[in-house]
Design a protein around this motif. Sequence first.
Motif, short mmCIF file in Angstrom:
data_model
loop_
_atom_site.label_atom_id
_atom_site.label_comp_id
_atom_site.label_asym_id
_atom_site.label_seq_id
_atom_site.Cartn_x
_atom_site.Cartn_y
_atom_site.Cartn_z
N THR A 88 3.99 -4.50 -11.16
CA THR A 88 4.34 -3.70 -9.99
C THR A 88 3.86 -4.38 -8.72
O THR A 88 2.70 -4.76 -8.61
N VAL A 89 4.77 -4.50 -7.75
CA VAL A 89 4.48 -5.12 -6.46
C VAL A 89 4.21 -4.05 -5.40
O VAL A 89 3.38 -4.22 -4.52
N MET A 90 4.94 -2.91 -5.51
CA MET A 90 4.76 -1.81 -4.57
C MET A 90 5.30 -0.54 -5.20
O MET A 90 5.97 -0.60 -6.23
N THR A 91 5.01 0.61 -4.57
CA THR A 91 5.57 1.86 -5.04
C THR A 91 6.38 2.49 -3.90
O THR A 91 6.02 2.37 -2.73
N VAL A 92 7.47 3.13 -4.29
CA VAL A 92 8.35 3.82 -3.35
C VAL A 92 8.41 5.28 -3.77
O VAL A 92 8.52 5.58 -4.97
N GLU A 93 8.33 6.19 -2.81
CA GLU A 93 8.47 7.61 -3.09
C GLU A 93 9.92 8.01 -2.87
O GLU A 93 10.49 7.74 -1.82
N ALA A 94 10.50 8.62 -3.88
CA ALA A 94 11.87 9.12 -3.80
C ALA A 94 11.92 10.48 -4.47
O ALA A 94 11.54 10.60 -5.64
N MET A 95 12.33 11.50 -3.76
CA MET A 95 12.42 12.86 -4.30
C MET A 95 11.09 13.30 -4.93
O MET A 95 11.07 13.81 -6.05
N LYS A 96 10.00 13.02 -4.25
CA LYS A 96 8.64 13.40 -4.67
C LYS A 96 8.18 12.71 -5.95
O LYS A 96 7.24 13.14 -6.60
N MET A 97 8.86 11.60 -6.31
CA MET A 97 8.45 10.81 -7.47
C MET A 97 8.02 9.43 -6.98
O MET A 97 8.59 8.90 -6.03
N GLU A 98 7.02 8.86 -7.64
CA GLU A 98 6.58 7.50 -7.33
C GLU A 98 7.34 6.53 -8.23
O GLU A 98 7.26 6.61 -9.45
N ILE A 99 8.10 5.62 -7.60
CA ILE A 99 8.91 4.66 -8.34
C ILE A 99 8.26 3.28 -8.18
O ILE A 99 8.15 2.77 -7.07
N PRO A 100 7.82 2.65 -9.26
CA PRO A 100 7.25 1.31 -9.16
C PRO A 100 8.36 0.27 -8.94
O PRO A 100 9.41 0.34 -9.58
N ILE A 101 8.12 -0.66 -8.03
CA ILE A 101 9.04 -1.78 -7.78
C ILE A 101 8.34 -3.01 -8.36
O ILE A 101 7.26 -3.39 -7.91
N ALA A 102 8.97 -3.61 -9.37
CA ALA A 102 8.32 -4.68 -10.13
C ALA A 102 9.01 -6.03 -9.92
O ALA A 102 10.19 -6.09 -9.58
N ALA A 103 8.24 -7.08 -10.16
CA ALA A 103 8.77 -8.44 -10.14
C ALA A 103 9.63 -8.66 -11.38
O ALA A 103 9.27 -8.23 -12.47
N ASP A 104 10.76 -9.32 -11.20
CA ASP A 104 11.65 -9.61 -12.33
C ASP A 104 11.20 -10.84 -13.12
O ASP A 104 11.65 -11.05 -14.24
#
Length: 72
Positions: free
Chosen positions: A27-43
């Motif tokens: 995981t590089v960062m987290t994004v909040e969408a609709m009150k959920m934390e979405i991990p953004i990961a390196a491919d």
Amino acid sequence: MDILTDTAGRVMELLKAPGDRVEAGETVMTVEAMKMEIPIAADAAGVITAIAVAVDQMVEEDQAVATLEPSR
């Protein structure tokens, strides 16, 4: 190689900075969408060369948020 968001939302936390090494799936960062934390990961494994967003910034789906120099 760009790291892209999976969904639109607000950047909550940056976990990596330029110069940091990452493994594929890390995981590089987290994004909040609709009150959920979405991990953004390196491919892929490599080194983060740039972060293109800041905490609290709104992002769109499939937006490039970081750049990765893949390991060889």
